[in-house]
Design a protein around this motif. Structure first.
Motif, PDB file in Angstrom:
ATOM      1  N   LEU A   6      63.214   1.077 107.048  1.00 50.87           N
ATOM      2  CA  LEU A   6      64.330   0.703 107.917  1.00 50.87           C
ATOM      3  C   LEU A   6      64.042  -0.534 108.756  1.00 50.87           C
ATOM      4  O   LEU A   6      64.968  -1.159 109.279  1.00 50.87           O
ATOM      5  CB  LEU A   6      64.662   1.874 108.859  1.00 50.87           C
ATOM      6  N   GLN A   7      62.760  -0.893 108.912  1.00 54.78           N
ATOM      7  CA  GLN A   7      62.414  -2.010 109.777  1.00 54.78           C
ATOM      8  C   GLN A   7      62.855  -3.347 109.221  1.00 54.78           C
ATOM      9  O   GLN A   7      63.243  -4.241 109.958  1.00 54.78           O
ATOM     10  CB  GLN A   7      60.893  -2.032 110.029  1.00 54.78           C
ATOM     11  N   LYS A   8      62.822  -3.498 107.897  1.00 54.02           N
ATOM     12  CA  LYS A   8      63.158  -4.792 107.302  1.00 54.02           C
ATOM     13  C   LYS A   8      64.575  -5.230 107.642  1.00 54.02           C
ATOM     14  O   LYS A   8      64.791  -6.355 108.116  1.00 54.02           O
ATOM     15  CB  LYS A   8      62.943  -4.744 105.788  1.00 54.02           C
ATOM     16  N   PRO A   9      65.612  -4.369 107.451  1.00 53.52           N
ATOM     17  CA  PRO A   9      66.969  -4.814 107.823  1.00 53.52           C
ATOM     18  C   PRO A   9      67.131  -5.017 109.321  1.00 53.52           C
ATOM     19  O   PRO A   9      67.898  -5.882 109.751  1.00 53.52           O
ATOM     20  CB  PRO A   9      67.873  -3.684 107.305  1.00 53.52           C
ATOM     21  N   LEU A  10      66.391  -4.264 110.122  1.00 55.87           N
ATOM     22  CA  LEU A  10      66.488  -4.460 111.568  1.00 55.87           C
ATOM     23  C   LEU A  10      65.878  -5.788 111.976  1.00 55.87           C
ATOM     24  O   LEU A  10      66.433  -6.521 112.804  1.00 55.87           O
ATOM     25  CB  LEU A  10      65.788  -3.308 112.300  1.00 55.87           C
ATOM     26  N   GLN A  11      64.743  -6.134 111.387  1.00 56.88           N
ATOM     27  CA  GLN A  11      64.100  -7.409 111.700  1.00 56.88           C
ATOM     28  C   GLN A  11      64.928  -8.574 111.183  1.00 56.88           C
ATOM     29  O   GLN A  11      65.060  -9.604 111.846  1.00 56.88           O
ATOM     30  CB  GLN A  11      62.702  -7.430 111.102  1.00 56.88           C
ATOM     31  N   SER A  12      65.529  -8.398 110.016  1.00 56.26           N
ATOM     32  CA  SER A  12      66.383  -9.458 109.460  1.00 56.26           C
ATOM     33  C   SER A  12      67.576  -9.716 110.362  1.00 56.26           C
ATOM     34  O   SER A  12      67.986 -10.848 110.581  1.00 56.26           O
ATOM     35  CB  SER A  12      66.865  -9.068 108.061  1.00 56.26           C
ATOM     36  N   SER A  13      68.123  -8.624 110.929  1.00 54.29           N
ATOM     37  CA  SER A  13      69.269  -8.756 111.825  1.00 54.29           C
ATOM     38  C   SER A  13      68.889  -9.494 113.101  1.00 54.29           C
ATOM     39  O   SER A  13      69.612 -10.366 113.577  1.00 54.29           O
ATOM     40  CB  SER A  13      69.819  -7.376 112.168  1.00 54.29           C
TER      41      SER A  13
END
Length: 312
Positions: free
Chosen positions: A294-301
């Motif tokens: 879940l961290q990847k989409p949060l960091q991308s955002s």
């Protein structure tokens, strides 16, 4: 204002503001035997309409019409109008030292009524934790929470008033008011926004039916579960099971159909993971794997120059 002085059930009340909150509160006071002496509002027509409804003898669009025998004044006006109304009321010749003045805002503390406090009034924030519409019935106050904050004498009166209208008072500090209101906004407005997202995702799946109708039984049962147990023990679904394949399929589907919703899904699923760990559903190793996904989409955002998503 001496601490022992407080309005009784028979003390006359003035309602300032004849909108949804003022109307519902005035009607509830009257049905519980608390007389409304005056309705003051921005327009004469709205003041008169509510005054007739609750048989208040005084109605006006001028705050100087406040009766001298009123000992409890409740400001049921929009948040951005409270300060200016308080300033105008403070110019009125009234026995403020024997009067309690409250407002019904969830966001503001009693401090916003400082012009009246300077005149000797005991000031109070009296926030019914409820959503109000023009047609909200007086019964909407039954067993709801009312946050009270302010001077000791005013808080005592606000606590008694909350009980009079059938609500459950909780005493707040000025410092805790913002977090209290944040929690309330998340519970009510956050739910509305989430249902709008659910509707959008159903539409993307070509499911042509109102989202509320589609998920009503599911939401109702979830709510029943929450009423009977804690969020930690009520959580179900793929995150609670540690079903990484399903979570990944959700992320992929949203990335194709509604990419602006991926960060929201990831943020909510992160909180589900934390809840699942506290409830004993997930071991730490599985939870860590889910969180890494879940961290990847949060960091991308967070790194995106445009975080507004699709505004439509």
């Amino acid at each position: 204002m001496p601490d022992e002085i407080s309005p009784t059930r028979t003390s006359p009340v003035a309602i300032v503001g004849a909108g949804a909150v003022g109307t519902a509160l005035a009607r509830r006071l009257v049905t519980q035997g608390h007389p409304v002496q005056a309705v003051l509002s921005r327009t004469a027509d709205s003041a008169q309409a509510l005054a007739e409804r609750v048989e208040a003898p005084v109605d006006s669009d001028d705050v100087s019409a406040l009766p001298s025998d009123v000992r409890l004044v409740l400001l049921c006006v929009p948040d951005d109008a409270i300060a200016s109304v308080a300033e105008r009321l403070a110019t009125v010749d009234h026995p403020w030292a024997d009067t309690i003045v409250g407002h019904t805002s969830g966001a503001h503390t009693a401090e916003i009524l400082s012009p009246l406090a300077d005149r000797g009034a005991a000031t109070l924030s009296f926030h019914p934790l409820q959503t109000f519409a023009p047609t909200t019935p007086p019964e909407a106050f039954e067993n709801i929470l009312v946050g009270v904050e302010g001077k000791a004498s005013a808080v005592a009166a606000g606590t008694a008033l909350a009980k009079t209208i059938g609500a459950r008072p909780v005493e707040l500090t000025a410092e805790s008011k913002a977090l209290y209101h944040c929690a309330a906004a998340l519970a009510s407005n956050g739910l509305v926004a989430l249902m709008a997202v659910v509707e959008e995702v159903f539409a993307a799946a070509d499911v042509d039916a109102p989202a509320v109708d589609l998920v009503a039984p599911l939401v109702h049962q979830t709510w029943q579960n929450l009423k009977e147990d804690s969020p930690e023990r009520s959580l179900t679904g793929p995150v609670a099971r540690g079903d990484r394949a399903t979570v990944e399929s959700h992320l992929d589907a949203l990335s194709d159909a509604a990419p602006h919703l991926v960060p929201l899904y990831a943020a909510l699923s992160t909180e589900m993971t934390r809840t699942a760990v506290r409830g004993g559903h997930l071991d730490s190793a599985t939870a860590e794997e889910v969180l890494q996904m879940l961290q990847k989409p949060l960091q991308s955002s967070s790194n995106s120059p445009d975080s507004t998503g699709a505004l439509h």
